[in-house]
Each structure stands twice: as structure tokens, then as C-alpha cells.
Write an enzyme that holds these catalytic residues in place. Structure first.
Site, short mmCIF file in Angstrom:
data_model
loop_
_atom_site.label_atom_id
_atom_site.label_comp_id
_atom_site.label_asym_id
_atom_site.label_seq_id
_atom_site.Cartn_x
_atom_site.Cartn_y
_atom_site.Cartn_z
N GLU A 1 -9.52 1.59 -3.17
CA GLU A 1 -9.18 1.73 -4.61
C GLU A 1 -10.30 1.19 -5.49
O GLU A 1 -10.06 0.50 -6.48
CB GLU A 1 -7.88 1.00 -4.93
CG GLU A 1 -6.69 1.51 -4.17
CD GLU A 1 -6.12 2.78 -4.76
OE1 GLU A 1 -6.52 3.16 -5.87
OE2 GLU A 1 -5.28 3.39 -4.09
N SER B 1 0.83 -1.21 0.00
CA SER B 1 0.00 0.00 0.00
C SER B 1 0.86 1.25 0.00
O SER B 1 0.59 2.22 -0.71
CB SER B 1 -0.91 0.03 1.24
OG SER B 1 -1.81 -1.05 1.23
#
Lengths: 248, 383
Positions: free
Chosen positions: B362, B90
Site C-alpha cells: 500500500e 488486511s
């Protein structure tokens, strides 16, 4: 300085070794080959010297065509160029040393680095043999190195002490754990390695000096044996450990 | 994991070298500490410099000190990072896809020259502020605003769920300027800007997640990203990150699979390894197949990205499929581990908890489903 590093393409130390049907070689399919871990210290030592003094680092290996992958790893770490000797006799330390020596004689190197041993065959012979053939001084299994004024001073560690050895250059030096902290091949280094040259050098050993006659697996471990219970069993246990297992 | 389909042979030697060098760094520098960092809820920020040194940051860019590797190499790198923890992947997805990518593609020459080399070495950390407390799946509805006053822009609003927010030196922030979405750069310590960390996460504990507050935050005029205009620009960044997610989660799945397989061979019940029972073999066979399919999907996606022909829906398909695959794999492996699977001596439960976030961020799983639905039918079903 003109620096050379001898490296070997070896199976990853985590490989579960499988013997081929001929009983003389290991299966290479599905085996991940890597730069011999001790050679990483050798590559790092050469790169550090180059960074301090300028010059060039060449990596050399003897092995099958696939061993070029390991040369490219050294180029990605920062070596400038590489030499590949196409030869299959990599289990034969004498043949390896002769092949390397022939290729090395054609150049003037200030220092030749090796790992102290290859993790596949574990002979720890090539650096010494190489030095002998080349007529150069050798220091084995070093864990500290200083190079200045045309001399190399190295530390060798043994149980309970340190030996400090000095040699003139050129020399063959084999590297041990603790010498340095080998760098990772960076992504930039990997991309640049594509553009660095790998020279093909012919093999000079037609017949190997030694032959692998047979490979076999270690015996299967059998189950444990319960000697008895309590204090009464101790003397029998000690006797078996001494006489049968021969470990005490 | 046994490479039954010889998937390795699909990659170039350089791509495999990128994978292997990343794996080495992960094994040596990250794996030994991950359990403790997860317990502490801490991202080891000192790793940023190491990532930079290896070339992980901005890896696909071919300038400003970056390596310019292929999207498949970048994908393999993401896989190795997430093999350790989704938090590390991430961090890099945000730095690379959401910060360096927009500065590179939408920024001025001055912005690129100032920020990209620092972001590439890890000397500077970036974050990306799009999502708001009330606008997650519907980012176009954002209420953060920017107005111009002389040679400055003044930002007001709140961003939420921002990876790297608290540790970032620079934020790429999206706000409405005259009702049009526009990207800006906001440096840390700008008056009116604060980025407190969100507490209480039981997922992605090795990653920093923050709120970004803008209260009459004044930034210089030259901090507007000239080409970052419209929601499309923001979505282009997300596509970059989604590609790395589709790849990364394979690493999490492989980590769980390898751990569960090993456990199944050594855990004896009813006088034989549990891996010798049909129910366990059925689980292992299925997740091995699922991982292999995900790898093939990703290899193809990376190739399309390299060719510049990957449609956004193709990226959605891979993100949607692979994250669901990885989350299921983690759950199945947690199950195979039995009671051991609930403690952090094993990796499965950490991956499982992490992947709950990855399933949602996302673009949620459901939003990606709707992107595919719209692609098929031509009818948007988002509202």
C-alpha cells in the site's frame, strides 16, 4: 410478548480492583465497565423469544449515570428500549430489588429475565428478591428454556443431574451459562441504538438496607515453606496441610 | 495499555462500542486459532461470514446493508483486528477500501445492488488487482490491457501480490483501455482468469496473497466500472486502505507492548524482574510514547476523513509513521522477550514478520516519504 431484562453495569472481570481512600468503595477511574456477563444470557434469551414470538424487549438497570452505557449495549444487541433508575446503592441487593420492582410494577411484562448473579458483588439475590416483591414465581440459574402456551419450562443443572421446572407466566427467570450463545452487538445495532429511547426513572430507596462498612485487600501471599526433603518430610507436610493450612 | 492521555475520551460512545464489540469477537473467535492458522499458512475463510454479521465489511458505507460508522470507529475496528494479526486487518482493508469502496463510488447502480449486499455479509469476497510483477511503486506503468470487442472487454496481463486473490468471488482489476487506466470487475471462474496463491511467504501467513492471470479473459461490457477512470481513481481506493493500515498497526504494536510489559514484570534475572532494569524500562517508555503519539495522529486523521478534508499526504504521513513505529515496536518487544521471543507461543515474532509486509504494501515506506517530500517542496522525486 412484553419482555424485560434486568442488567447491571459491572467492572470488567479483568479489572485489578483498587480501594478508595474511604475504604468503602472501589476506584472507578481507569476501570472498564461492561454488561454483567450473566446478563448477556438474559438479553439473548429475551431477544430469541422476541424473534420467535414478536413483541418488545425492554432493558432496565439501576446504577449511576454511567450505567446508561450498559443499557446502550443492550440496545445495540437488539433491545427496543431501556429504563435507567438513577441510584448509587447498587451493592445493596434489597434496595436494588425494591427499585426495580417499583419501576416494573408500572408495566405488564410476560417474562422478566435476569443474570443469575452480578459479577461485582456476587450476591445472586436480586432475582429472587425481585420475584418475591412482585409476587411472581421464580426459577433460578437456568440453562435451557422453552416458552409455550403461557408456560415456561426451564432446566436447572446441578451436580450429577438436571431439574426440569415449569411455571406459569409472568415469572422472573435468572439465566446461567450454557443457556444460549449471546450475540455480539453489531455495528449496525450500535448505530441504531443511538435512536432508541432510554427512559429515566426515579429512585425509590432513600436509605439503603445495608451499609458497606469496610473494604480491604486479601492478605498478601507469603513465601512458601520447605518442610524437609524426601520421604521423611511427608508426614510433617500432611500434618501442616491438615492442621495449619486446613486444606486436607 | 494504560491510557495516560485519556485518548478514549476523544471518541464518541458509539466509536468505543464499535471497538469493544470488535475486540470481543477477536478475543473469542480469532485469538484462540491464530497461532495454528499462522503455522498452517491459512486464512480461516469461515470468518468472513462472522465479520459480515458483526458489520465489519463495508462498515463506513451508509447503504446496502452497511452500518455507516465514522472513520474513527472504522479505525478502532482495524486496530482490534490487527491486535490479533495483520492478516485479518488486511482482509478487511481489501474488502472494504479496495473492493466495496470502488464499487460504491465508481460503480453502476446495478453493480452496487448486485455486489455490495453480498460483500457486506461476507457471502462474497473481493480482491483488488493493481500491482504487477514489474510495476509495484510505479503502477502507472502497468502493462495489463483491456480491449473492447463487441459487448465484451478482453483482458490480458498479470497482477501480483493480490490480497484475497485466490478466495475472491470478484476482482476489481485495473487495466489500460486505449492507453488509459480503467477499473473493471472480473468474477471468479471467468474463462481466461486464474488466481493461484503465492507460496513461501514468511509474513502475513494468515492472509491469502495471489497472482491474477488474465489470458484473453472476456468479461461482459457491463463489468466496466463507469467512474473508475485514471490512476487517480485507484489511488483513492488506496487512501481508504492506508487509513485503516495506519490505525490497524497500532493494534499490532499494542499487542506486542502488552506482552513484553507483562513478560518484563515476571521474568526474573539477577534476582529481580527484568522490568526493573533501566535498559528495559527505557525501551518500554519509548514504545509506550511512540504508540500514544501514533494514536493521536490517527484520531486526527480519522476526524479529517470524516470531515472530508484529509489530504492524501496526511494519509501518507500516518501510514508511514505508524507502520514504522509498529515494526520498531515489534522488534523491540521481540528483544525484551529474549529467546522466548523467537517462538510463536508469544505474538511478537508473528507481528514482526507481518509488519515487514505492511511496511512494503500500500505504498512502501520510501514512497510515502517521497509523497511527503513532494508535498513540501513541490518537486516529485519518484524518478
Amino acid at each position: 410478548m412484553n419482555l424485560l431484562v434486568c442488567v447491571k453495569h459491572v467492572p470488567d472481570t479483568e479489572t485489578a480492583v483498587r480501594i478508595n481512600l474511604d475504604d468503602k468503595s472501589i476506584q472507578t477511574q481507569d476501570v472498564n465497565f461492561i454488561l454483567n456477563p450473566y446478563d448477556e444470557y438474559a438479553v439473548e434469551a429475551a431477544l430469541l423469544l422476541k424473534e420467535a414470538n414478536g413483541g418488545e424487549v425492554t432493558a432496565i438497570t439501576m446504577g449511576p449515570d454511567a450505567a446508561k452505557k450498559t443499557l446502550r449495549t443492550t440496545l445495540a444487541m437488539g433491545a427496543d428500549k431501556a429504563i435507567h433508575i438513577a441510584c448509587e446503592h447498587t451493592a445493596d441487593s434489597g434496595a436494588t430489588a425494591k427499585c426495580l420492582a417499583k419501576a416494573i410494577k408500572e408495566n405488564d411484562y410476560d417474562l422478566i429475565f435476569c443474570g443469575k448473579q452480578a459479577m461485582d458483588i456476587d450476591n445472586a439475590q436480586v432475582p429472587v428478591m425481585l420475584a418475591e416483591i412482585l409476587g411472581l414465581p421464580n426459577i433460578s440459574a437456568i440453562n435451557k428454556l422453552e416458552v409455550a402456551d403461557g408456560k415456561a419450562t426451564a432446566h436447572r443443572e446441578f451436580e450429577g443431574g438436571v431439574e426440569v421446572v415449569e411455571t406459569s407466566l409472568p415469572a422472573v427467570i435468572s439465566c446461567h451459562k450454557g443457556l444460549n450463545d449471546p450475540r455480539y452487538a453489531s455495528l449496525k445495532g450500535i448505530m441504531m441504538a443511538k435512536k432508541k429511547p432510554i427512559e429515566d426513572s426515579g429512585c425509590s430507596c432513600s436509605v439503603p438496607d445495608i451499609e458497606v462498612v469496610k473494604m480491604e485487600y486479601p492478605p498478601q501471599r507469603s513465601g512458601g515453606k520447605i518442610v524437609g526433603e524426601g520421604v521423611a518430610a511427608v508426614s510433617e507436610l500432611v500434618r501442616l496441610l491438615h492442621e495449619e493450612a486446613k486444606v486436607i | 495499555m494504560t491510557d495516560l492521555y485519556h485518548i478514549d475520551s476523544l471518541f464518541s460512545e458509539e466509536e468505543l462500542m464499535v471497538r469493544d464489540t470488535t475486540r470481543e469477537l477477536v478475543e473469542n473467535e480469532l485469538m484462540p486459532g491464530v497461532r495454528d492458522w499462522n503455522r498452517e499458512g491459512r486464512f480461516p475463510v469461515e470468518m468472513a461470514a462472522q465479520f459480515g454479521e458483526l458489520g465489519i465489511l463495508g462498515a463506513t458505507l451508509d447503504a446496502y446493508g452497511c452500518a455507516g460508522v465514522s472513520y474513527n470507529a472504522y479505525g478502532l475496528m482495524a486496530q482490534e483486528l490487527e491486535r490479533c494479526d495483520s492478516g485479518f486487518r488486511s482482509f478487511t482493508s481489501a474488502q472494504n477500501g479496495l473492493v466495496m469502496y470502488p464499487i460504491y463510488h465508481f460503480g453502476s447502480e446495478g453493480q452496487k445492488e448486485y455486489w455490495l449486499p453480498k460483500l457486506a455479509t461476507g457471502e462474497a469476497i473481493g480482491c483488488f488487482g493493481l500491482t504487477e510483477p514489474d510495476f509495484g511503486s510505479n503502477p502507472g506503468g502497468m502493462i495489463t490491457t483491456a480491449r473492447q470487442e463487441g459487448h465484451e472487454y478482453v483482458l490480458n496481463g498479470v497482477k501480483r501480490w493480490i490480497t484475497n486473490g485466490t478466495i475472491a468471488d470478484i476482482a476489481v482489476v485495473w487495466a489500460k483501455l486505449d492507453d488509459k487506466i480503467q477499473g473493471f470487475l472480473v468474477a471468479k471462474d471467468t474463462p481466461g482468469f486464474s488466481a493461484p496463491e503465492i507460496e513461501g511467504k514468511w509474513s502475513l501467513r494468515v492472509s491469502v496473497t495471489s497472482d491474477l492471470y488474465f489470458d484473453e479473459c472476456r468479461i461482459p461490457e457491463y463489468n466496466l466500472l463507469p467512474e473508475a477512470v485514471g490512476l487517480k481513481a485507484a489511488l483513492m481506493c488506496l487512501n481508504q486502505a492506508r487509513h485503516s493500515i495506519a490505525w490497524g498497526v497500532i493494534g499490532a504494536a499494542i499487542a506486542c507492548f502488552e506482552e513484553a510489559l507483562e513478560y518484563s514484570k515476571t521474568r526474573i534475572q539477577f534476582d529481580k524482574p527484568i522490568g526493573g532494569f533501566q535498559l528495559v524500562q527505557a525501551k518500554l517508555a519509548q514504545i509506550w510514547t511512540d504508540i500514544t503519539k501514533a494514536q493521536l495522529l490517527c484520531h486526527r486523521l480519522g476526524s479529517l476523513m470524516d470531515a472530508g478534508t484529509a489530504q492524501p499526504a496526511a494519509i501518507s504521513m500516518a501510514k508511514r509513521n505508524n507502520v514504522a513505529m509498529a515494526l520498531n515496536t515489534a522488534r523491540v518487544c521481540r528483544d525484551i522477550l529474549g529467546a522466548s521471543g523467537i517462538v510463536d507461543d508469544y505474538h511478537a515474532i508473528r507481528h514482526m514478520n507481518n509488519l515487514e509486509s505492511v511496511y512494503t504494501y500500500e505504498g512502501t515506506h520510501d514512497i510515502h516519504t517521497l509523497i511527503l517530500g513532494e508535498k513540501l517542496t513541490g518537486i516529485p522525486a519518484y524518478k
